[in-house]
Design a protein around this motif. Sequence first.
Motif, PDB file in Angstrom:
ATOM      1  N   HIS A 498       0.881  -1.163   0.000  1.00 23.45           N
ATOM      2  CA  HIS A 498       0.000   0.000   0.000  1.00 23.45           C
ATOM      3  C   HIS A 498       0.920   1.214   0.000  1.00 23.45           C
ATOM      4  O   HIS A 498       1.632   1.455   0.965  1.00 23.45           O
ATOM      5  CB  HIS A 498      -0.891  -0.022   1.243  1.00 23.45           C
ATOM      6  N   GLU A 499       0.921   1.942  -1.103  1.00 25.55           N
ATOM      7  CA  GLU A 499       1.759   3.132  -1.180  1.00 25.55           C
ATOM      8  C   GLU A 499       0.927   4.327  -0.732  1.00 25.55           C
ATOM      9  O   GLU A 499      -0.126   4.610  -1.294  1.00 25.55           O
ATOM     10  CB  GLU A 499       2.258   3.339  -2.616  1.00 25.55           C
ATOM     11  N   ARG A 500       1.407   4.982   0.287  1.00 26.71           N
ATOM     12  CA  ARG A 500       0.687   6.156   0.815  1.00 26.71           C
ATOM     13  C   ARG A 500       0.881   7.345  -0.111  1.00 26.71           C
ATOM     14  O   ARG A 500       1.777   7.360  -0.948  1.00 26.71           O
ATOM     15  CB  ARG A 500       1.224   6.514   2.211  1.00 26.71           C
ATOM     16  N   ALA A 501       0.072   8.372   0.107  1.00 23.96           N
ATOM     17  CA  ALA A 501       0.179   9.581  -0.715  1.00 23.96           C
ATOM     18  C   ALA A 501       1.582  10.174  -0.627  1.00 23.96           C
ATOM     19  O   ALA A 501       2.085  10.783  -1.571  1.00 23.96           O
ATOM     20  CB  ALA A 501      -0.867  10.596  -0.298  1.00 23.96           C
ATOM     21  N   SER A 502       2.220   9.977   0.521  1.00 23.31           N
ATOM     22  CA  SER A 502       3.573  10.504   0.716  1.00 23.31           C
ATOM     23  C   SER A 502       4.612   9.769  -0.127  1.00 23.31           C
ATOM     24  O   SER A 502       5.748  10.211  -0.230  1.00 23.31           O
ATOM     25  CB  SER A 502       3.957  10.352   2.191  1.00 23.31           C
ATOM     26  N   GLY A 503       4.225   8.650  -0.698  1.00 23.43           N
ATOM     27  CA  GLY A 503       5.175   7.861  -1.469  1.00 23.43           C
ATOM     28  C   GLY A 503       5.752   6.707  -0.666  1.00 23.43           C
ATOM     29  O   GLY A 503       6.409   5.826  -1.210  1.00 23.43           O
ATOM     30  N   GLU A 504       5.473   6.696   0.618  1.00 26.05           N
ATOM     31  CA  GLU A 504       5.996   5.641   1.486  1.00 26.05           C
ATOM     32  C   GLU A 504       5.212   4.341   1.233  1.00 26.05           C
ATOM     33  O   GLU A 504       3.992   4.365   1.100  1.00 26.05           O
ATOM     34  CB  GLU A 504       5.806   6.102   2.932  1.00 26.05           C
ATOM     35  N   ARG A 505       5.938   3.217   1.163  1.00 24.72           N
ATOM     36  CA  ARG A 505       5.284   1.940   0.864  1.00 24.72           C
ATOM     37  C   ARG A 505       5.228   1.033   2.077  1.00 24.72           C
ATOM     38  O   ARG A 505       6.239   0.800   2.725  1.00 24.72           O
ATOM     39  CB  ARG A 505       6.026   1.211  -0.252  1.00 24.72           C
ATOM     40  N   GLU A 506       4.053   0.511   2.337  1.00 27.23           N
ATOM     41  CA  GLU A 506       3.918  -0.481   3.401  1.00 27.23           C
ATOM     42  C   GLU A 506       3.648  -1.821   2.754  1.00 27.23           C
ATOM     43  O   GLU A 506       2.693  -1.956   1.990  1.00 27.23           O
ATOM     44  CB  GLU A 506       2.701  -0.159   4.261  1.00 27.23           C
ATOM     45  N   GLU A 507       4.465  -2.786   3.101  1.00 33.60           N
ATOM     46  CA  GLU A 507       4.225  -4.104   2.513  1.00 33.60           C
ATOM     47  C   GLU A 507       3.153  -4.844   3.287  1.00 33.60           C
ATOM     48  O   GLU A 507       3.121  -4.826   4.516  1.00 33.60           O
ATOM     49  CB  GLU A 507       5.516  -4.920   2.498  1.00 33.60           C
ATOM     50  N   ARG A 521      -1.622   4.418  -3.595  1.00 38.28           N
ATOM     51  CA  ARG A 521      -1.679   3.474  -4.708  1.00 38.28           C
ATOM     52  C   ARG A 521      -1.619   2.043  -4.220  1.00 38.28           C
ATOM     53  O   ARG A 521      -1.022   1.743  -3.183  1.00 38.28           O
ATOM     54  CB  ARG A 521      -0.486   3.696  -5.653  1.00 38.28           C
ATOM     55  N   TYR A 522      -2.228   1.167  -4.991  1.00 35.55           N
ATOM     56  CA  TYR A 522      -2.056  -0.264  -4.802  1.00 35.55           C
ATOM     57  C   TYR A 522      -0.892  -0.684  -5.692  1.00 35.55           C
ATOM     58  O   TYR A 522      -0.869  -0.382  -6.885  1.00 35.55           O
ATOM     59  CB  TYR A 522      -3.321  -1.006  -5.210  1.00 35.55           C
ATOM     60  N   VAL A 523       0.091  -1.355  -5.097  1.00 31.95           N
ATOM     61  CA  VAL A 523       1.244  -1.786  -5.874  1.00 31.95           C
ATOM     62  C   VAL A 523       1.436  -3.286  -5.686  1.00 31.95           C
ATOM     63  O   VAL A 523       1.487  -3.768  -4.552  1.00 31.95           O
ATOM     64  CB  VAL A 523       2.537  -1.051  -5.422  1.00 31.95           C
ATOM     65  N   GLN A 524       1.469  -4.005  -6.770  1.00 31.25           N
ATOM     66  CA  GLN A 524       1.716  -5.439  -6.673  1.00 31.25           C
ATOM     67  C   GLN A 524       2.894  -5.828  -7.545  1.00 31.25           C
ATOM     68  O   GLN A 524       2.922  -5.520  -8.729  1.00 31.25           O
ATOM     69  CB  GLN A 524       0.479  -6.234  -7.108  1.00 31.25           C
ATOM     70  N   GLU A 525       3.850  -6.478  -6.909  1.00 33.69           N
ATOM     71  CA  GLU A 525       4.928  -7.080  -7.683  1.00 33.69           C
ATOM     72  C   GLU A 525       4.538  -8.531  -7.894  1.00 33.69           C
ATOM     73  O   GLU A 525       4.646  -9.350  -6.979  1.00 33.69           O
ATOM     74  CB  GLU A 525       6.256  -6.962  -6.927  1.00 33.69           C
ATOM     75  N   SER A 526       4.037  -8.831  -9.066  1.00 35.64           N
ATOM     76  CA  SER A 526       3.528 -10.177  -9.324  1.00 35.64           C
ATOM     77  C   SER A 526       4.668 -11.171  -9.431  1.00 35.64           C
ATOM     78  O   SER A 526       5.798 -10.802  -9.736  1.00 35.64           O
ATOM     79  CB  SER A 526       2.718 -10.204 -10.607  1.00 35.64           C
ATOM     80  N   GLY A 527       4.333 -12.419  -9.183  1.00 31.12           N
ATOM     81  CA  GLY A 527       5.352 -13.461  -9.197  1.00 31.12           C
ATOM     82  C   GLY A 527       5.644 -13.964 -10.595  1.00 31.12           C
ATOM     83  O   GLY A 527       4.954 -13.641 -11.555  1.00 31.12           O
ATOM     84  N   GLY A 528       6.708 -14.745 -10.686  1.00 29.77           N
ATOM     85  CA  GLY A 528       7.084 -15.331 -11.973  1.00 29.77           C
ATOM     86  C   GLY A 528       6.945 -16.837 -11.939  1.00 29.77           C
ATOM     87  O   GLY A 528       6.721 -17.438 -10.890  1.00 29.77           O
ATOM     88  N   GLY A 529       7.079 -17.463 -13.096  1.00 33.96           N
ATOM     89  CA  GLY A 529       6.992 -18.920 -13.178  1.00 33.96           C
ATOM     90  C   GLY A 529       8.326 -19.579 -12.881  1.00 33.96           C
ATOM     91  O   GLY A 529       9.377 -18.938 -12.948  1.00 33.96           O
ATOM     92  N   GLY A 530       8.292 -20.861 -12.571  1.00 37.76           N
ATOM     93  CA  GLY A 530       9.513 -21.615 -12.337  1.00 37.76           C
ATOM     94  C   GLY A 530      10.191 -21.987 -13.647  1.00 37.76           C
ATOM     95  O   GLY A 530       9.551 -22.058 -14.694  1.00 37.76           O
ATOM     96  N   GLY A 531      11.517 -22.205 -13.583  1.00 38.20           N
ATOM     97  CA  GLY A 531      12.268 -22.622 -14.772  1.00 38.20           C
ATOM     98  C   GLY A 531      12.316 -24.136 -14.886  1.00 38.20           C
ATOM     99  O   GLY A 531      12.050 -24.849 -13.925  1.00 38.20           O
ATOM    100  N   VAL A 532      12.667 -24.615 -16.064  1.00 39.32           N
ATOM    101  CA  VAL A 532      12.806 -26.055 -16.284  1.00 39.32           C
ATOM    102  C   VAL A 532      14.208 -26.331 -16.832  1.00 39.32           C
ATOM    103  O   VAL A 532      14.652 -25.666 -17.767  1.00 39.32           O
ATOM    104  CB  VAL A 532      11.736 -26.569 -17.270  1.00 39.32           C
ATOM    105  N   GLY A 533      14.895 -27.290 -16.243  1.00 41.64           N
ATOM    106  CA  GLY A 533      16.230 -27.675 -16.700  1.00 41.64           C
ATOM    107  C   GLY A 533      17.307 -26.771 -16.113  1.00 41.64           C
ATOM    108  O   GLY A 533      17.043 -25.651 -15.671  1.00 41.64           O
ATOM    109  N   ASP A 534      18.517 -27.262 -16.134  1.00 41.05           N
ATOM    110  CA  ASP A 534      19.664 -26.560 -15.560  1.00 41.05           C
ATOM    111  C   ASP A 534      19.913 -25.240 -16.302  1.00 41.05           C
ATOM    112  O   ASP A 534      20.103 -25.240 -17.517  1.00 41.05           O
ATOM    113  CB  ASP A 534      20.884 -27.488 -15.704  1.00 41.05           C
TER     114      ASP A 534
END
Lengths: 591, 700
Positions: A498-507, A521-534
């Motif tokens: 949750h990003e406050r009007a001041s710009g400060e972000r609370e996770e 603002r609502y800020v979401q850092e979405s996740g990624g998929g896993g890799g396959v193989g070395d």
Amino acid sequence: MDEVSVDPVTHSVITNALDEIAAEMDEIVVRTARNLPIVLAHDFSVGLTDGQGRLIGGTQGIPVHLGSIDMTVQMVIELVPEIEPGDVVLTNDPYRAANTHMPDFTMVSPVYGPDEDGDGDPVLYMALRADQADIGAKDPVRSPVDTEEAYNDGLIIPPVKVVRNDEVIQDVIGLITRNSRVEKVQRGDLSSMIGAIRKGKERSVELLERYGVETVRASTDRLLSTTERKVREYVADLPDGTYRGHSQTDANPKSDDPVHIRVAVTVDGEDVTFDFGGSSEQIRAPINNTIGVTHSAVNSAWFVTMDLDIPFNAGCVDVVDVEAPMGSIVNPEFPYATGYSTVDCVQETMEACLDALTEVNPRNAPAGWSRWVRPMTSGTYPGSGEEYRGAVSSVMGGGGAVWGRDGMNAIGGIILLGGFVGIDPEMFEAMYPMSIDEMDLRKDSGGAGRWRGGLGPTVEISPDGHESIFSVGGDFGRESPPHGHLGGNDGDSVRVFHERASGEREELERSWTNLYITDGRYVQESGGGGGVGDPHERDPEMVRRDVKNGYVSRAAAREEYGVVLSEDLAIDREATSRRRSDASVGGEDDE
Amino acid sequence: MSDGGTYRVGVDIGGTHTDFAMVTPEGDVETYKVSTTPGRLSGGVIEGLTVAADDRNLDLGEFLSVTDRIVHGTTVTTNALLEDDEATTGLLTTEGMRDVIELNMERDPDIYDLWSDHKDPGRTVIERSLRRPVPERVDDEGRVREELDESDVTRAVDRLVDEGAECVAVAFMNSYLDDRHERAAERVLADREDVAAVSVSTAVFPQIGLYDRITTTVIDASLKPVLREYLGDLESSLRDAGFDGTFLIMKGNGGVSLPEVLAEEPVLSVNSGPAAATVGNAATAGVAGFEDIISVDMGGTSTDVCLITEGTPLVTTDNSVGTKRVPVSMVDINTIGAGGGSIAWLDGREVLQIGPKSAGADPGPICYGQGGDRPTVTDANLLLGYLNPEFFLGGETSLDVEAARRGIRERLADPLGIDVEEACAGVVELMNEQLINQIRQVSIQRGYDPREFALVTVGGAGPLHVGPLARRFETTAIVPETAGTLSASGLLQSDIKHNFVRSFPPEPLSGAVLERVKEAFEEMEAEARETLREEDTPEESWSFERTVSTRYEGQVHYVDVEVPPEVEKLTDVGTIEDYHHEQHEKLYTFCDEESAVEVVNIRLTAVAETEKPRLAGTGGGVDPAEAVKDHRDVYFPARGEFVRTPIYDGRHDVQGDFEGPGVVEFPHTTLVVPPAFDASVDRRGNYVLRPEGVGTDGDR
């Protein structure tokens, strides 16, 4: 009854025609519905079944709906015996009608032969399942995050007729819309669904007129028996045995204990059993799977790893038995809440099944997909004073890689398999009183691998000075991130701020929270998929391109992939091969 | 415009042949064909014109000096898109929106398949390193929230050029509401000599939907160098050879435009070729007395179907070329990947399917004897007696019946447990069902009754299949005599046509909204008039069509409602609402009179009608009975058996009536007239088929 056969050509014509009918129904919903997730993200599905409620095809939509839509048809057949040709039945009941979560409304309608009055058996059923904006849950939000009982999730609708003898029953429609906080949207969506069903029935009756009732029946029987025979042959070739799978959600709304999904998949000759014994018990929170949702997870995992050229129908899953202990998280007792079951625990259930099926056929199973978190937004339009409901974006998460192919960027949760499409940011801003400030893909969010996991986007949304409620549900995957596979690395988990009007972000530390945001603002850092193989086996040129395109950082190229790049992005072959031959640096199997 | 000229020439450049259709001063249509000259396509054009001149004992310069118009349909842009042969293009977009095109913005037709084309992560229209964000923002009410700094544009363009971009597309968030930042960026780019071409989204596609605007603008920019060079070369070749008449290019919307206008908006040239064919079909049918038609153009690998009302093809913005969406106004052509060369196969459910894989020309169907071993629609047509093994392509090749029979038996009949004839009839029936479904999609699903439309069938394979289609829709079928060079003929029938569009923020229809709509229509008309004036068209030839896209409050998609041409008549909100309810019910089975109606877009089509050549008939052909050259056994499903059937020689100049069954063999196609059909040949050589029991009124 006389045995009627169907010649293979007519059978082919009928089978293809059923798909076309479903496509026309789909089109009507897309073009006329009001609830934006239906229209913009395709949060609905069409399925056609035979007279016994077995899915025969004509499937358009998303796996979480389609994997069990026929169970609801079967429950309607059982519970509404006096169903007539001109009737349409509606239900959202997770318990009596094996529905998915209650915001999914399912309409079911029989198709009889052109001259039949309803005394005989229907030849087909049209089924349509679509997400609703607001079904009168306990809070003024699309899906409350802290419900305990079905009664809190919204209006429970057992199978009930909304159309009788081709007349819409306005009393019932009125009762339902009165229970929605967005009455106009609700009314529009019911009209849209009824319109699509009407079109499907018209087209189906034409088909029955042309080919005859018995021929169409013979054709659908033939389709299912052929499919089932092929699937049984496939299963017979799989090594017999019991394969165990596990996944978990850490987002237990009631405690710090993870909720476990455990499954034992037993292949025995031509039969397969998914036994969920040992899974966690039901909890007084909205993450219990309805039995329909559990079946959807099983069927989707089973079908996506089955390499046969067959579209999804009942014959594909007739070989599968599901044993879900009553009172567990995958088969709760009424009235346990199920409001978020189509996020948690459906994805963990599907993951557990894939985990087991990976042992059966490792190269057919994908690595983990990002946990799917997308806030549901609720609020009031500053201008008109009417309420809105919506989902921010449907694509918040990267897909897992599969042997031979990188994961898709921004494709959404595994239970969707890409069935939800992204919402155009201009369309979003025009329809909601909010702005989208950013939707950029997150560098390094996909798990490294010979095939890299897909990236998730960072999404930043401002309510621009009016108060919007962001209901955040679902697991962030911190303890159990999207897993790498066959030596690939895990994908990133999800972070919400949750990003406050001041710009400060609370996770946000815990999911199952309503964020009330006005100037921030609502800020979401979405996740990624896993890799396959070395990752050390990834073609250095592909790594270089990933760096050039900003999907992978220069540091990750070096640390995880062992690829050393010069200032102008040329591959330093010597340094790369030195790094790659040194097994102690990066890229090792983290199993 | 030159007034002295008397010849008009249409030129259609295909992959193998360049076709010419010429209208002589006497009103006769003559056609020519020369080989296409890959590399420099103008070579074949000059060569064909020289042949035409020679035929009249003129030298090329003399001939061109009495030619007042050359109209050209082009495939260069379509082919560039299909073959990924566009110029490398960079994108400038709003910071935060760089990855919009990667956000799963289109539906995956095969969600359960992890290997679907859609799930290929390398599929993006434009690589990420060629997309550069710049800080700027216009909000959703058209207000500037963050100013654009032009030095950011310069820096971003530097980066794009470094990455290899030749062209630049500019598409900013919400620019459809205020384009000032795009215009500012365009000015910065105009001074750059290292950028070959620039396209700006609000000029290309001024509508809501950032994804569509980005992709369309990128396509437009990437096609500019190739189209400019091509049109420049073609025009200068013609001018150098002595042509001083009007040179016009066909657009994808079925209208024509001046080359210098089109070169600046190349996305509008996409699908020029198929559009020309459609206009040609419409014109041919019009001459035969049919204004309302559905054209079915069935070739070797695909089939195009298009609905035409009152001589004008429907237009849509829902278009794709290959996998690339091109959402600008184009003739609404429904294409499926099934044609004569399509492979018939059994899917995993043992269900018979046709296409989309095709045997192509090489190896081709089994019966070609060039190594093809998978049965195709053509093989089935041969075994059923529809095709003559000794007279294929006018006798140029003979076909191997036994190989085809073996292939069908082994791959289809035996696995399905039926005999070869049943399997062949099945392949044809499945093919016909696909065509029937296409016809349904362009007619019934758009609110038109197909029984009111004649089916005009062209393409090498179309006339083989037309009978069952006409029977299913209880309508007339027409097979034009000039089927082979219709695209070139169509070029001669085209009008100058431009589409304009404006978007409105969603708001229930009211007197005030109506005023804004009228104002916008007037603005668009003024813009259209200026364009038409620049093109030197006479004002008395102009006309304007207006469409309003409407929806119910809360809906996203809209329906198109035509409104009266006189803007002043738009006084009543109720009229538009009634049109909307009616259209919504027609398309979607219901309307919602309790809901407010919103205007989303308005569209204006400006047409400058060109003078059409009058086409003379040949007249005086022999009775069809005299053209019977043979009999053979032909299978008709309605009879369930092979029937002794007269074979007509289509090369004869015939006029008159005959009854089915019959097979007419033309050099490049074969017409099958099933039993219980009446056929007649008019004085221009068009074959008109009517299923018995269907009326004979030409304008039904």
